[in-house]
Design an enzyme around this catalytic site. Structure first.
Site, short mmCIF file in Angstrom:
data_model
loop_
_atom_site.label_atom_id
_atom_site.label_comp_id
_atom_site.label_asym_id
_atom_site.label_seq_id
_atom_site.Cartn_x
_atom_site.Cartn_y
_atom_site.Cartn_z
N GLN A 83 47.29 37.06 40.57
CA GLN A 83 46.42 37.06 41.58
C GLN A 83 46.45 38.77 42.03
O GLN A 83 46.01 39.51 42.49
CB GLN A 83 46.49 36.58 42.48
CG GLN A 83 45.73 36.74 43.63
CD GLN A 83 44.05 36.21 43.69
OE1 GLN A 83 43.42 35.87 42.84
NE2 GLN A 83 43.79 37.94 44.14
N LYS B 29 34.44 23.55 46.54
CA LYS B 29 34.79 23.74 45.24
C LYS B 29 36.21 22.21 44.80
O LYS B 29 36.78 22.49 45.99
CB LYS B 29 35.92 25.16 45.04
CG LYS B 29 36.97 25.14 44.63
CD LYS B 29 37.28 26.83 44.05
CE LYS B 29 38.51 26.57 45.25
NZ LYS B 29 39.20 27.77 45.21
N GLY C 231 44.42 35.17 54.40
CA GLY C 231 43.68 34.48 54.75
C GLY C 231 44.32 33.21 54.04
O GLY C 231 45.06 32.93 53.20
#
Length: 321
Positions: free
Chosen positions: A138, A67, A292
């Protein structure tokens, strides 16, 4: 190769499918059947942009790729999303390019899926109050994904810019839940699960704010220098992550490690919990913390799902490269 444009993504993969893909990747990583390559993320000295690459190979799922993208803070004024990304998949048997996939929505979905995986495997089953620190783009994805994992009865939120909190209120109404804007102290006092999803470079949620039994999903820190929570919280928590190396280098744990509060050996891959080889929450009073950091394999997994769906629906454009 196949091209799957950004405009088609919403109709190709659901949040539930993203959850399955991300959970499977975390499991494969813990079995040493999938691995990420070192991340490149740099300020390019133009347009105040951050740009980089995340890549990896999932041997179990036979997915290889990268990505590419980053953050352009002036894009909103141009009618564009600040976060821009594109996924390139390669045939692992030949190295030839297999697909080019719009990655903006997929990034939001896979990030929310990762925190949801942590909630499913680490949060208390009786969690009823969901807290969000951050109210950017988000945050709505995070709320929707979290609510699918526990029977939350209320959502509370805090944001450095309170004028952005209506985004959280509107999403809570969409989900049939009451919403309350709170202080950071009340966020910690009330929430059973706290998802942090800001772009902060200084700790906002402090150690004194977090009570025993809380699950924290720290999703905003993916670059050196970023920080959302007090490093002291790590000393009290059982710490889990997507990938330990990234957690230590660019994740929320970077500050606790630098301060000597924890070491890399104190951080557990969440895939090991998914696989049942390491326990997750061990008591109702545990503070569990998921760092994360956003690994490239997540992007590749959801992109592969999107390509398969696009080909099945006939919306993938085939080109000869």
């Amino acid at each position: 190769m196949f091209v799957v444009p950004e405009s088609e993504i919403a109709g190709l993969v659901s949040p539930a499918q993203c959850f399955e893909a991300v959970e499977a990747v975390f499991s494969a990583m813990a079995r040493d059947e999938a691995y990420n390559f070192p991340v490149i993320r740099e300020a390019i000295g133009h347009a105040d942009a951050l740009y980089g690459f995340k890549s990896g190979f999932d041997r179990a799922g036979k997915v290889l790729g990268l990505k590419s993208g980053g953050y352009w803070p002036g894009n909103v004024e141009k009618g564009l999303t600040n976060h821009q990304s594109t996924v390139v998949l390669f045939d692992p048997d030949t190295g030839r390019p297999a697909a080019l996939v719009g990655g903006n929505l997929l990034t939001a979905l896979r990030t929310a899926a990762a925190s949801a995986v942590s909630i499913r495997h680490l949060a208390r089953c009786d969690s009823r109050v969901l807290g969000l620190l951050g109210a950017g783009h988000q945050s709505a994805f995070q709320m929707r994904a979290a609510v699918a994992e526990r029977p939350f009865e209320k959502v509370i939120g805090w944001n450095y810019h309170p004028e952005m909190l209506p985004r959280l209120a509107e999403t809570a109404v969409e989900l049939g839940l009451p919403f309350e804007a709170v202080s950071l102290e009340d966020l910690g006092a009330q929430a059973d699960v706290i998802v942090t999803i800001s772009s902060s470079v200084a700790a906002q949620l402090l150690d004194a704010h977090v009570r025993p039994g809380t699950h924290l999903a720290c999703m905003g820190t993916d670059t050196r220098g970023k920080q959302e929570i007090d490093a002291a919280i790590f000393a009290r928590a059982r710490v889990f992550t997507d990938e330990v190396a990234q957690s230590v280098e660019i994740g929320e744990a970077q500050h606790a490690v630098a301060a000597g509060l924890i070491g890399a050996g104190d951080i557990v891959q969440i895939g090991a919990v998914i696989n049942g080889t390491v326990p997750g929450r061990q008591s109702e009073d545990d503070i569990t913390l998921f760092d994360g950091t956003g690994v490239g394999l997540q992007d590749l997994a959801v992109a592969a799902r999107a390509v398969a769906a696009a080909r099945a629906k006939g919306v993938a454009v085939e080109v000869d490269l």
